[in-house]
Design a protein around this motif. Structure first.
Motif, PDB file in Angstrom:
ATOM      1  N   GLU A 155     104.721  51.433 -44.254  1.00  0.00           N
ATOM      2  CA  GLU A 155     105.549  51.824 -43.207  1.00  0.00           C
ATOM      3  C   GLU A 155     105.490  50.902 -42.182  1.00  0.00           C
ATOM      4  OE1 GLU A 155     107.624  54.470 -43.717  1.00  0.00           O
ATOM      5  OE2 GLU A 155     108.111  54.182 -41.552  1.00  0.00           O
ATOM      6  N   MET A 156     104.624  50.401 -41.937  1.00  0.00           N
ATOM      7  CA  MET A 156     104.623  49.219 -40.964  1.00  0.00           C
ATOM      8  C   MET A 156     105.449  47.878 -41.291  1.00  0.00           C
ATOM      9  SD  MET A 156     100.547  48.469 -39.174  1.00  0.00           S
ATOM     10  CE  MET A 156      99.622  48.685 -40.694  1.00  0.00           C
ATOM     11  N   VAL A 157     105.317  47.681 -42.494  1.00  0.00           N
ATOM     12  CA  VAL A 157     106.261  46.271 -43.076  1.00  0.00           C
ATOM     13  C   VAL A 157     107.659  46.926 -42.759  1.00  0.00           C
ATOM     14  CG1 VAL A 157     106.846  45.276 -45.151  1.00  0.00           C
ATOM     15  CG2 VAL A 157     104.438  45.844 -44.576  1.00  0.00           C
ATOM     16  N   ARG A 158     108.165  48.153 -43.214  1.00  0.00           N
ATOM     17  CA  ARG A 158     109.435  48.589 -43.161  1.00  0.00           C
ATOM     18  C   ARG A 158     109.753  48.733 -41.888  1.00  0.00           C
ATOM     19  NH1 ARG A 158     112.048  52.651 -46.081  1.00  0.00           N
ATOM     20  NH2 ARG A 158     111.481  54.092 -44.301  1.00  0.00           N
ATOM     21  N   GLN A 159     108.991  49.198 -40.968  1.00  0.00           N
ATOM     22  CA  GLN A 159     109.692  49.451 -39.674  1.00  0.00           C
ATOM     23  C   GLN A 159     109.745  48.222 -38.895  1.00  0.00           C
ATOM     24  OE1 GLN A 159     107.106  51.961 -37.236  1.00  0.00           O
ATOM     25  NE2 GLN A 159     107.703  53.810 -38.277  1.00  0.00           N
ATOM     26  N   TYR A 160     108.769  46.960 -39.361  1.00  0.00           N
ATOM     27  CA  TYR A 160     109.096  45.843 -38.772  1.00  0.00           C
ATOM     28  C   TYR A 160     110.443  45.100 -39.287  1.00  0.00           C
ATOM     29  CZ  TYR A 160     108.187  41.063 -37.279  1.00  0.00           C
ATOM     30  OH  TYR A 160     108.150  39.729 -36.426  1.00  0.00           O
ATOM     31  N   LEU A 161     110.754  45.264 -40.457  1.00  0.00           N
ATOM     32  CA  LEU A 161     112.218  44.756 -40.837  1.00  0.00           C
ATOM     33  C   LEU A 161     113.071  45.679 -40.392  1.00  0.00           C
ATOM     34  CD1 LEU A 161     110.689  43.845 -44.491  1.00  0.00           C
ATOM     35  CD2 LEU A 161     111.264  42.304 -42.832  1.00  0.00           C
ATOM     36  N   SER A 162     113.171  46.672 -40.410  1.00  0.00           N
ATOM     37  CA  SER A 162     114.297  47.531 -39.996  1.00  0.00           C
ATOM     38  C   SER A 162     114.483  47.359 -38.747  1.00  0.00           C
ATOM     39  CB  SER A 162     114.407  49.149 -40.690  1.00  0.00           C
ATOM     40  OG  SER A 162     113.311  49.510 -40.281  1.00  0.00           O
ATOM     41  N   SER A 163     113.512  47.426 -37.741  1.00  0.00           N
ATOM     42  CA  SER A 163     113.892  47.286 -36.411  1.00  0.00           C
ATOM     43  C   SER A 163     114.377  45.991 -35.912  1.00  0.00           C
ATOM     44  CB  SER A 163     112.561  47.343 -35.578  1.00  0.00           C
ATOM     45  OG  SER A 163     111.558  46.143 -35.756  1.00  0.00           O
TER      46      SER A 163
ATOM     47  N   ARG B 271     116.888  44.944 -37.765  1.00  0.00           N
ATOM     48  CA  ARG B 271     118.130  44.856 -38.942  1.00  0.00           C
ATOM     49  C   ARG B 271     117.996  43.823 -39.848  1.00  0.00           C
ATOM     50  NH1 ARG B 271     121.559  47.351 -35.077  1.00  0.00           N
ATOM     51  NH2 ARG B 271     121.068  47.157 -33.062  1.00  0.00           N
ATOM     52  N   ARG B 272     116.853  43.922 -40.361  1.00  0.00           N
ATOM     53  CA  ARG B 272     116.511  42.907 -41.538  1.00  0.00           C
ATOM     54  C   ARG B 272     116.364  44.072 -42.779  1.00  0.00           C
ATOM     55  NH1 ARG B 272     112.017  39.072 -39.800  1.00  0.00           N
ATOM     56  NH2 ARG B 272     111.911  38.786 -42.083  1.00  0.00           N
ATOM     57  N   PRO B 273     117.035  43.680 -44.117  1.00  0.00           N
ATOM     58  CA  PRO B 273     116.868  44.427 -45.210  1.00  0.00           C
ATOM     59  C   PRO B 273     115.570  44.373 -45.622  1.00  0.00           C
ATOM     60  CG  PRO B 273     117.833  42.414 -45.926  1.00  0.00           C
ATOM     61  CD  PRO B 273     117.745  42.351 -44.204  1.00  0.00           C
ATOM     62  N   VAL B 274     115.272  45.624 -46.311  1.00  0.00           N
ATOM     63  CA  VAL B 274     113.843  46.085 -46.527  1.00  0.00           C
ATOM     64  C   VAL B 274     113.840  45.914 -48.145  1.00  0.00           C
ATOM     65  CG1 VAL B 274     111.746  47.683 -46.519  1.00  0.00           C
ATOM     66  CG2 VAL B 274     113.566  47.405 -44.964  1.00  0.00           C
ATOM     67  N   PRO B 275     113.695  44.761 -48.749  1.00  0.00           N
ATOM     68  CA  PRO B 275     113.532  44.674 -50.238  1.00  0.00           C
ATOM     69  C   PRO B 275     112.298  45.401 -50.816  1.00  0.00           C
ATOM     70  CG  PRO B 275     113.419  42.480 -49.096  1.00  0.00           C
ATOM     71  CD  PRO B 275     113.484  43.369 -48.072  1.00  0.00           C
ATOM     72  N   GLU B 276     112.446  45.673 -51.998  1.00  0.00           N
ATOM     73  CA  GLU B 276     111.423  46.524 -52.672  1.00  0.00           C
ATOM     74  C   GLU B 276     110.385  45.519 -52.943  1.00  0.00           C
ATOM     75  OE1 GLU B 276     110.496  49.669 -54.249  1.00  0.00           O
ATOM     76  OE2 GLU B 276     111.580  50.005 -52.439  1.00  0.00           O
ATOM     77  N   SER B 277     110.506  44.156 -52.943  1.00  0.00           N
ATOM     78  CA  SER B 277     109.373  43.229 -53.190  1.00  0.00           C
ATOM     79  C   SER B 277     108.426  43.169 -52.291  1.00  0.00           C
ATOM     80  CB  SER B 277     109.979  41.804 -53.478  1.00  0.00           C
ATOM     81  OG  SER B 277     110.910  41.463 -52.545  1.00  0.00           O
ATOM     82  N   ASN B 278     108.892  43.572 -51.031  1.00  0.00           N
ATOM     83  CA  ASN B 278     107.832  43.627 -49.993  1.00  0.00           C
ATOM     84  C   ASN B 278     106.809  44.488 -49.923  1.00  0.00           C
ATOM     85  OD1 ASN B 278     110.519  42.382 -48.383  1.00  0.00           O
ATOM     86  ND2 ASN B 278     108.519  41.764 -47.148  1.00  0.00           N
TER      87      ASN B 278
ATOM     88  N   THR C  48     105.742  40.456 -40.902  1.00  0.00           N
ATOM     89  CA  THR C  48     105.499  41.473 -41.905  1.00  0.00           C
ATOM     90  C   THR C  48     104.241  41.895 -42.574  1.00  0.00           C
ATOM     91  OG1 THR C  48     106.474  40.020 -43.475  1.00  0.00           O
ATOM     92  CG2 THR C  48     108.126  41.575 -42.577  1.00  0.00           C
ATOM     93  N   ALA C  49     103.482  40.698 -42.812  1.00  0.00           N
ATOM     94  CA  ALA C  49     102.348  40.791 -43.600  1.00  0.00           C
ATOM     95  C   ALA C  49     101.062  41.648 -43.050  1.00  0.00           C
ATOM     96  CB  ALA C  49     102.057  39.314 -44.418  1.00  0.00           C
ATOM     97  N   PRO C  50     100.727  42.611 -43.202  1.00  0.00           N
ATOM     98  CA  PRO C  50      99.423  42.838 -42.780  1.00  0.00           C
ATOM     99  C   PRO C  50      98.384  42.124 -43.315  1.00  0.00           C
ATOM    100  CG  PRO C  50     100.589  44.792 -43.615  1.00  0.00           C
ATOM    101  CD  PRO C  50     101.220  43.799 -44.047  1.00  0.00           C
ATOM    102  N   GLY C  51      97.226  42.121 -42.607  1.00  0.00           N
ATOM    103  CA  GLY C  51      96.000  41.325 -43.461  1.00  0.00           C
ATOM    104  C   GLY C  51      95.119  42.439 -43.743  1.00  0.00           C
ATOM    105  N   PHE C  52      93.704  42.050 -44.084  1.00  0.00           N
ATOM    106  CA  PHE C  52      92.787  43.113 -44.429  1.00  0.00           C
ATOM    107  C   PHE C  52      91.384  42.259 -44.252  1.00  0.00           C
ATOM    108  CE2 PHE C  52      91.754  41.335 -48.729  1.00  0.00           C
ATOM    109  CZ  PHE C  52      92.872  40.691 -49.094  1.00  0.00           C
ATOM    110  N   ARG C  53      90.488  43.306 -44.548  1.00  0.00           N
ATOM    111  CA  ARG C  53      89.000  42.780 -43.979  1.00  0.00           C
ATOM    112  C   ARG C  53      88.351  43.476 -45.297  1.00  0.00           C
ATOM    113  NH1 ARG C  53      85.921  45.247 -39.017  1.00  0.00           N
ATOM    114  NH2 ARG C  53      83.896  45.099 -39.907  1.00  0.00           N
TER     115      ARG C  53
END
Ligand code: ATP
Length: 414
Positions: A98-106, A108-115, A134-139
């Motif tokens: 959801e974070m990735v999608r929101q970042y891209l759509s806010s 106005r960039r397309p949200v490819p499935e590959s993301n 777009t890329a979240p990290g992790f720990r």
């Protein structure tokens, strides 16, 4: 003892197409929060190589910070490799998607499935939000280490380091914060300066004092370790107080900021505006100025006037002055500085004209002869520097340092 390692991941890095600047930045930040860094590893995207490097780092260090390889494409393998070492599958994280999608759509960039790949994390890992990309990290825990995986893009890495890694590091038991302070010196050779401050450059001194040299500028680096960041900063300040009298006129600037930034701040504080006219430096001064955020308040613009014709036409340098003194002369440098300031309506004009070589030197004006002009409110002064001929690049870089020196040494009443 608690220690960290850094892992820079990406084929571009190992093939030499890209310089790893992330590791340097991360090291400075970790060490200033009291966590010493023991090793950097640069490794490509090949999963086997990456797995070996990551496993080794996580065996040796308590904290491992890895950057890169979190992108949406299949050659970005960092998440798979980490999952393999954890011994857990990758799991889709709906909140991260959801974070990735929101970042891209806010934007106005397309949200490819590959993301969607960017929302996969090793089971058991903590997702680290990325507010600027777009890329979240992790720990995740691997072996003895807490592994932090951040994106490779420096701007994103920096924000996520501040948000997610440094608070963890600051809370580690036994963290010994360090503070740094820089004194920037122009004038002496490294050897001469080394003699002057030899008593400070001894092993195991705290604060440690070291020097680095680049194009005629020497940076004295003071690094202190103490129980708190404030105590470390105070120790640095005390060493700086002791060094200052030994440096005298050589001392050009202080603090952690780079020279162009200090020059811009100096001009802004004095309410001055600047125009530049460059010949042998070909716009290097103007380019470095425009790297500084907020420069528009002081910088009106710059001319690159390489030929005689452009010095005449663009800056209004007098043809007779050019003919009498030559393009590399104090008279022409003064006229260039005045011309730049006049044409752009700036209070200050700064000029550089010189012979960077390898050709073009004469017995009178050997390669490395560089003239500078500084016009202030219509009055110009100029001076010449004989820069040692250590190559075209060195001469140009040293000339740029002289430009910062000229701006930083402006009298405060200008
Ligand atoms: P994203 O998904 O946002 O693209 P990523 O984790 O996949 O992030 P990479 O694809 O590895 O990151 O790198 C993206 C860009 O970041 C690179 O092209 C490069 O410009 C920069 N970069 C990566 N690693 C480093 C590094 N160690 N030092 C400096 N710049 C780097």
């Amino acid at each position: 003892m608690t220690a960290a390692e850094i892992l820079a991941i990406g084929d571009e890095l190992v093939h030499g197409a890209l310089l790893d600047t992330n590791s340097r930045y991360i090291t400075r930040e970790l060490e200033s929060h009291g966590l010493p860094v023991r090793r950097f590893t640069v490794v490509g995207d090949d999963p086997q190589q990456l797995a070996a490097a990551m496993a080794d780092a996580c065996r040796r260090a308590d904290v491992v910070v890895a950057t890169g390889g979190l992108g949406p494409t299949l050659d970005d393998r960092t998440r798979e490799v980490a999952a393999e070492l954890v011994g857990a599958p990758l799991q889709f994280d709906a909140a991260a998607w959801e974070m990735v999608r929101q970042y891209l759509s806010s934007r106005r960039r397309p949200v490819p499935e590959s993301n969607r790949r960017q929302a996969l994390f090793p089971l058991g890992a903590t997702v680290l939000s990325n507010p600027v990309g777009t890329a979240p990290g992790f720990r995740v825990r691997i072996d003895r280490a807490e592994l932090f995986v951040l994106p490779g893009v420096p701007r994103e890495m920096r924000v996520m380091l501040q948000d997610h890694v440094l608070p963890f590091v600051a809370a580690l038991p036994g963290a010994r914060p360090t503070a740094q302070y820089y004194l920037r010196v122009v004038g002496p050779s490294e050897a001469l300066l080394g003699e002057r401050i030899a008593a400070f450059m001894v092993a195991d001194r705290n604060p440690a004092v070291g020097v680095t040299v680049s194009a005629g500028m020497i940076t004295i680096r003071i690094v202190a370790t103490a129980a708190t960041a404030a105590a470390a900063a105070a120790m640095c300040a005390a060493t700086a107080d002791e060094l200052r009298p030994l440096l005298g006129e050589w001392l050009l600037a202080e603090g952690l900021a780079e020279l162009p930034e200090l020059a811009v701040r100096r001009l802004a504080a004095a309410g001055l505006t600047l125009a530049t006219a460059e010949s042998c430096t070909g716009g290097l001064v103007a380019a470095a100025l425009t790297d500084v955020a907020g420069v528009s308040a002081v910088f009106r613009g710059g001319f690159v006037t390489y030929s005689d014709a452009s010095k005449l036409g663009e800056l209004g340098v007098d043809a007779a002055v050019l003919a009498d003194h030559g393009a590399v002369s104090e008279a022409v440098a003064a006229a260039m500085a005045t011309g730049a300031a006049n044409r752009l309506g700036a209070r200050l004009g700064l000029s550089v004209t010189g012979i960077a070589g390898p050709d073009g030197g004469t017995p009178d004006k050997p390669v490395g002869t560089v003239c500078f002009g500084l016009a202030a409110d219509g009055r110009a002064r100029s001076w010449t520097l004989r820069i040692p001929d250590l190559g075209r690049d060195f001469i140009r870089q040293r000339a740029v340092v002289e430009a910062w020196a000229a701006l930083l040494r402006l009298p405060t009443s200008t």
